[in-house]
Write a protein that holds these residues in place. Structure first.
Motif, PDB file in Angstrom:
ATOM      1  N   SER A 143       0.794  -1.230   0.000  1.00 59.37           N
ATOM      2  CA  SER A 143       0.000   0.000   0.000  1.00 59.37           C
ATOM      3  C   SER A 143       0.824   1.278   0.000  1.00 59.37           C
ATOM      4  N   LYS A 144       2.077   1.195   0.455  1.00 61.35           N
ATOM      5  CA  LYS A 144       2.915   2.390   0.514  1.00 61.35           C
ATOM      6  C   LYS A 144       4.367   1.966   0.435  1.00 61.35           C
ATOM      7  N   HIS A 145       5.155   2.776  -0.256  1.00 63.26           N
ATOM      8  CA  HIS A 145       6.556   2.397  -0.456  1.00 63.26           C
ATOM      9  C   HIS A 145       7.389   3.644  -0.671  1.00 63.26           C
ATOM     10  N   ASP A 146       8.473   3.781   0.074  1.00 60.32           N
ATOM     11  CA  ASP A 146       9.481   4.792  -0.222  1.00 60.32           C
ATOM     12  C   ASP A 146      10.849   4.173   0.056  1.00 60.32           C
ATOM     13  N   ALA A 147      11.897   4.951  -0.058  1.00 58.53           N
ATOM     14  CA  ALA A 147      13.254   4.413   0.070  1.00 58.53           C
ATOM     15  C   ALA A 147      13.535   3.842   1.448  1.00 58.53           C
ATOM     16  N   GLY A 148      12.777   4.306   2.453  1.00 61.62           N
ATOM     17  CA  GLY A 148      13.076   3.871   3.815  1.00 61.62           C
ATOM     18  C   GLY A 148      12.053   2.968   4.455  1.00 61.62           C
ATOM     19  N   SER A 149      10.914   2.687   3.788  1.00 60.76           N
ATOM     20  CA  SER A 149       9.890   1.863   4.424  1.00 60.76           C
ATOM     21  C   SER A 149       8.962   1.232   3.402  1.00 60.76           C
ATOM     22  N   CYS A 150       8.310   0.155   3.841  1.00 61.54           N
ATOM     23  CA  CYS A 150       7.285  -0.537   3.060  1.00 61.54           C
ATOM     24  C   CYS A 150       6.081  -0.774   3.966  1.00 61.54           C
TER      25      CYS A 150
END
Length: 576
Positions: A143-150
């Motif tokens: 549902s959400k993704h960036d360089a530091g978290s999933c």
């Protein structure tokens, strides 16, 4: 032969026999009768190929799921929506990235063994209308993704689950938060758990002669001041229930080998939330093919370590959050001291053995030497530490030297007694005791100081054997201080130094055959054993041998034996 020489060779022989027994003794060849794992799968969830029952057709491999990559401190992690678990965690330091331990995830292809996998039903329980989560396995949504978290989510008419895995600021750490919200019109119950896994083949964990494999793996539970460690073959894993459950307060559940570890640290539930602490569950499960035996080199074991939280009931619209810190990385001492904020004391993942109290101080000492004396050179730090220990222990060594000198002074009289009572052992022993009493000589004076020193040397051995600081660290011609000398130079040099030591101090009171055995056979056995020991240990042993030879040469020069320089030994004998 001098008393301390007898002791030294006896200890070496006993150590070799003991290590041979430990490395070859099989304590658990019987096959485990582990119940088959069964799961309740959501509709359209494709099970692992491993889940297919015997006799049924094997389906195509299931889809891999959506992949999310996190850039962390000294690592890169891949996570999949299939199980919302870890598929790969690659160490990015140059020192680790090109090694066999570069990927901390050894079970990436099977959902059932994916690290950080979470379940919300009690293991093996039958479906119930009161279950908060109806299924053991289902497809998550990235549902959400960036360089530091999933962030992964799942939702049906009973529950909404949001699981976020984020890179910590500290090295090799992931923060894991899982929140369940009751969407049903009535109270529902769940039992949360999270797990880490590792797979090792028998061939990987086997030792060679005196060397224990660095990949020899165990499982651990820690609470308060207690750390409980279990390894392959322990009886606890030979009969049901297989899981070793110990209450946790603020410590960890872990899988660890000599240099690397995977650990789960439980954090408190969110403020204002009810809920208990988890328990630690560990399991070492045999895994081998239909045409293999449990002890074949290509057969292996799956290592499990999990946190199991107590059952919890949520009222409609109520939520519960579970938080953990996951550590996947090398057991660097400074990193472990700060891991998880320091409260979990992950440095206990480094098992320093029986003399750990002494070894901890040796670790601090060699780390200080490395930082302030040798300016970052670990090989030189080993040499300096060895010299320092010899100097610190010299008062005890001097007691041994004095005992040797006194026994040499009495040798002519001992020879007379041996000849006089050659047919009466009892009379000879009484005469010897009277001779020692009269001259105030303790025949064990050379042995007791050596016994006092042994815990220090064993602690140093454990320190050098378990230090990840030596992993793929170069020194002189060694490309890896944690591995054997690939050119075999060091073992043969060590063998030659042992022969030289025996030449400097010829064996007394032995027939020629025994003398030859002590001079050549024992160094030969020791050389073969050293072929597979880490180079760091070899550097220590060679330095110690060089110092020992120097000491022996000085003793022979200052206090020569009878017939090799007059009566100097008598004049400088001193008292014990």
């Amino acid at each position: 032969m001098d008393g301390n020489t007898v002791l030294r060779w006896s200890v070496i022989a006993l150590l070799m026999l003991g290590m041979y027994w430990l490395l070859n003794h099989k304590s658990g060849e019987d096959v485990q009768d582990v119940p088959q794992e069964r799961y309740i799968d959501a509709p359209n969830f494709a099970p692992d190929v491993l889940d297919v029952e015997p006799g049924h057709p094997v389906p195509a491999p299931p889809p891999a799921g959506a992949v999310c990559t996190i850039q962390g401190n000294r690592y890169e992690a891949d996570l999949s929506s299939r199980g919302a678990g870890l598929t790969h965690l690659r160490l990015t330091d140059a020192r680790y990235s090109q090694t066999a331990a570069s990927d901390m995830s050894t079970t990436p292809d099977h959902e059932r063994w994916r690290n950080l996998r979470t379940l919300f039903r009690a293991a093996g329980s039958a479906p119930s209308p009161d279950d908060q989560v109806q299924y053991d396995r289902f497809d998550w949504t990235l549902s959400k993704h960036d360089a530091g978290s999933c962030s992964f989510s799942y939702e049906d008419d009973r529950v909404r689950i949001v699981k976020t895995i984020a890179a910590s600021k500290r090295p090799f750490e992931l923060d894991v938060d899982t929140t369940l919200t009751n969407l049903a019109a009535s109270a529902k119950t769940h039992a949360a758990s999270i797990e880490v896994f590792a797979y090792r083949k028998n061939g990987q964990v086997k030792g060679k002669l005196g060397r224990v494999s660095p990949f020899q793996t165990g499982v651990e539970c820690a609470r308060g001041d207690e750390v409980q460690r279990k390894s392959k073959g322990d009886k606890v894993f030979r009969s049901p229930p297989f899981w070793l459950e110990e209450p946790l307060v603020d410590r960890y559940a872990a899988i660890a080998n000599y240099y690397f570890a995977q650990a789960l640290v439980p954090l408190d539930v969110a403020p204002g939330e009810a809920g208990g602490k988890p328990v630690c569950g560990v399991l070492i499960e045999q895994w081998y093919g239909s045409n293999e035996k449990p002890d074949d080199d290509d057969a292996g074991d799956i290592y499990h370590a999990k946190l199991e939280y107590p059952k919890r009931t949520l009222q409609p619209s109520e939520s519960a959050t579970y938080r953990q810190i996951a550590f996947f990385g090398p057991k660097e001492r400074n990193v472990l001291a700060d891991a998880a904020g320091g409260h979990a004391h992950l440095q206990d993942l480094i098992n320093l053995g029986t003399f750990s109290i002494i070894a901890k101080y040796l670790v601090m000492l060699i780390s200080w030497i490395h930082a302030h004396v040798t300016f970052g050179n670990w090989g030189l730090a080993i040499i300096v530490l060895t010299i320092g220990l010899r100097l610190a222990l010299f008062p005890l060594t001097w007691k041994q030297i004095q005992s040797t000198i006194q026994m040499r002074r009495l040798k002519p009289e001992i020879d007379v007694l041996n000849a006089k009572f050659k047919d009466d052992a009892q009379a000879k022993n009484l005469a010897m005791m009277e001779l020692w009493r009269k001259n105030k000589v303790n025949p064990l004076g050379g042995c007791l100081p050596a016994l006092v020193q042994m815990p220090i040397w064993f602690a140093l051995y454990a320190t050098l054997q378990t230090a990840v600081e030596f992993y793929h660290t170069k020194f002189l011609w060694f490309t890896d201080l944690s591995a054997p000398d690939k050119y075999f130079v060091l073992p043969f040099v060590l063998g030659l130094t042992m022969i030289l030591q025996q030449r400097i101090v010829p064996q007394q009171g032995m027939d020629p055959v025994q003398a030859k055995m002590m001079t050549f056979l024992m160094p030969l056995v020791f050389t073969v054993m050293m072929l597979f020991l880490p180079a760091a240990l070899g550097v220590y042993m060679l330095t110690n041998s060089a110092l020992g030879i120097t000491q022996q040469l000085a003793v022979e020069k200052l206090f020569p034996r009878a017939g090799a320089g007059g009566t100097a030994a008598v004049a400088g004998s001193g008292s014990a």
